[in-house]
Design a protein around this motif. Sequence first.
Motif, PDB file in Angstrom:
ATOM      1  N   UNK A   1       6.150   4.904   0.899  1.00 40.87           N
ATOM      2  CA  UNK A   1       5.879   6.331   0.871  1.00 40.87           C
ATOM      3  C   UNK A   1       7.044   7.049   0.223  1.00 40.87           C
ATOM      4  N   UNK A   2       6.816   8.311  -0.137  1.00 44.05           N
ATOM      5  CA  UNK A   2       7.904   9.162  -0.574  1.00 44.05           C
ATOM      6  C   UNK A   2       7.777  10.489   0.147  1.00 44.05           C
ATOM      7  N   UNK A   3       8.918  11.126   0.385  1.00 47.21           N
ATOM      8  CA  UNK A   3       8.968  12.362   1.166  1.00 47.21           C
ATOM      9  C   UNK A   3      10.149  13.185   0.670  1.00 47.21           C
ATOM     10  N   UNK A   4       9.997  14.512   0.684  1.00 48.32           N
ATOM     11  CA  UNK A   4      11.124  15.368   0.300  1.00 48.32           C
ATOM     12  C   UNK A   4      12.204  15.285   1.362  1.00 48.32           C
ATOM     13  N   UNK A   5      13.451  15.269   0.930  1.00 44.10           N
ATOM     14  CA  UNK A   5      14.580  15.160   1.857  1.00 44.10           C
ATOM     15  C   UNK A   5      14.646  16.337   2.820  1.00 44.10           C
ATOM     16  N   UNK A   6      14.020  17.440   2.504  1.00 47.51           N
ATOM     17  CA  UNK A   6      14.009  18.618   3.380  1.00 47.51           C
ATOM     18  C   UNK A   6      12.987  18.506   4.515  1.00 47.51           C
ATOM     19  N   UNK A   7      12.125  17.505   4.479  1.00 47.14           N
ATOM     20  CA  UNK A   7      11.074  17.338   5.481  1.00 47.14           C
ATOM     21  C   UNK A   7      11.590  16.459   6.625  1.00 47.14           C
ATOM     22  N   UNK A   8      12.540  17.013   7.374  1.00 48.88           N
ATOM     23  CA  UNK A   8      13.192  16.266   8.459  1.00 48.88           C
ATOM     24  C   UNK A   8      12.203  15.739   9.489  1.00 48.88           C
ATOM     25  N   UNK A   9      11.209  16.541   9.813  1.00 50.32           N
ATOM     26  CA  UNK A   9      10.234  16.135  10.831  1.00 50.32           C
ATOM     27  C   UNK A   9       9.500  14.863  10.410  1.00 50.32           C
TER      28      UNK A   9
ATOM     29  N   UNK B   1       0.857  -1.192   0.000  1.00 48.79           N
ATOM     30  CA  UNK B   1       0.000   0.000   0.000  1.00 48.79           C
ATOM     31  C   UNK B   1       0.887   1.234   0.000  1.00 48.79           C
ATOM     32  N   UNK B   2       0.436   2.247  -0.713  1.00 48.23           N
ATOM     33  CA  UNK B   2       1.154   3.520  -0.816  1.00 48.23           C
ATOM     34  C   UNK B   2       0.544   4.492   0.178  1.00 48.23           C
ATOM     35  N   UNK B   3       1.370   5.068   1.035  1.00 47.28           N
ATOM     36  CA  UNK B   3       0.936   5.954   2.116  1.00 47.28           C
ATOM     37  C   UNK B   3       1.084   7.416   1.723  1.00 47.28           C
ATOM     38  N   UNK B   4       0.085   8.192   2.085  1.00 43.74           N
ATOM     39  CA  UNK B   4       0.145   9.643   1.915  1.00 43.74           C
ATOM     40  C   UNK B   4      -0.570  10.262   3.109  1.00 43.74           C
ATOM     41  N   UNK B   5       0.000  11.325   3.622  1.00 47.86           N
ATOM     42  CA  UNK B   5      -0.632  12.012   4.739  1.00 47.86           C
ATOM     43  C   UNK B   5      -0.353  13.500   4.651  1.00 47.86           C
ATOM     44  N   UNK B   6      -1.201  14.277   5.282  1.00 52.38           N
ATOM     45  CA  UNK B   6      -1.002  15.721   5.368  1.00 52.38           C
ATOM     46  C   UNK B   6      -1.790  16.276   6.539  1.00 52.38           C
ATOM     47  N   UNK B   7      -1.277  17.367   7.085  1.00 56.88           N
ATOM     48  CA  UNK B   7      -1.955  18.117   8.145  1.00 56.88           C
ATOM     49  C   UNK B   7      -1.934  19.586   7.768  1.00 56.88           C
ATOM     50  N   UNK B   8      -3.031  20.269   8.028  1.00 61.70           N
ATOM     51  CA  UNK B   8      -3.076  21.690   7.693  1.00 61.70           C
ATOM     52  C   UNK B   8      -2.343  22.501   8.756  1.00 61.70           C
ATOM     53  N   UNK B   9      -1.845  23.679   8.350  1.00 58.91           N
ATOM     54  CA  UNK B   9      -1.197  24.559   9.325  1.00 58.91           C
ATOM     55  C   UNK B   9      -2.148  24.841  10.484  1.00 58.91           C
ATOM     56  N   UNK B  10      -1.584  24.995  11.644  1.00 59.81           N
ATOM     57  CA  UNK B  10      -2.389  25.233  12.838  1.00 59.81           C
ATOM     58  C   UNK B  10      -2.672  23.955  13.606  1.00 59.81           C
ATOM     59  N   UNK B  11      -2.489  22.813  12.949  1.00 61.67           N
ATOM     60  CA  UNK B  11      -2.712  21.525  13.607  1.00 61.67           C
ATOM     61  C   UNK B  11      -1.432  20.710  13.713  1.00 61.67           C
ATOM     62  N   UNK B  12      -0.354  21.234  13.230  1.00 60.16           N
ATOM     63  CA  UNK B  12       0.929  20.533  13.327  1.00 60.16           C
ATOM     64  C   UNK B  12       1.510  20.752  14.716  1.00 60.16           C
ATOM     65  N   UNK B  13       2.319  19.792  15.169  1.00 60.01           N
ATOM     66  CA  UNK B  13       2.930  19.910  16.483  1.00 60.01           C
ATOM     67  C   UNK B  13       2.034  19.463  17.622  1.00 60.01           C
TER      68      UNK B  13
END
Length: 187
Positions: free
Chosen positions: A143-151, A106-118
Amino acid sequence: MAADVKERTAPFSERQKMKAKGRQVMLRPAIPRDAEELRRRLARVVREGVYLDETPDSLPDKQEKKEEIQEIQDAGGMYTVVEVDGEIAGAAILKRGNRGISRHTARFRTWLTPGYRGMGLGRKLMEYTIAWARTQEVEKINLDVWSSNDRAIELYKKYGFKVEGRLRKQAILHGKYVDEVYMSLFL
């Protein structure tokens, strides 16, 4: 200790209520009525130009989003929303491999809107997704992720994801090249 073991072996529930930073959180399957809000919230994340390789114009309209939710779920995948105090804050999606040779993945994708992160919602979505995948006999999550997305990378590593490869200089974010990192978790 016994309570901890019991908690980890409790049956999976598709609707999960909890608290995060004093706020009410609900994880649940997406429904067609969520389509417009999901589309609006995802467009907000896309406009940041940091996490997803899309443009607001490339996003599905309300009807297409309804169809996407239904298609993913009908194909044995997961489309989950996370609500905070009754408002959609993000989503997690697992798209199953084709019904043939890659059905076990299965291919994973996730996102959170600003204000709900952390708020720990990424962890909650990850735990939910892995538990759901195990109940559905998914053997591997990709999954895939940009290398700049350390978190995000650190979160994925915490849950056992390993780097399987990378496409060098795949994107330009804020004037700098970043790699697209491919990770996976064997369940």
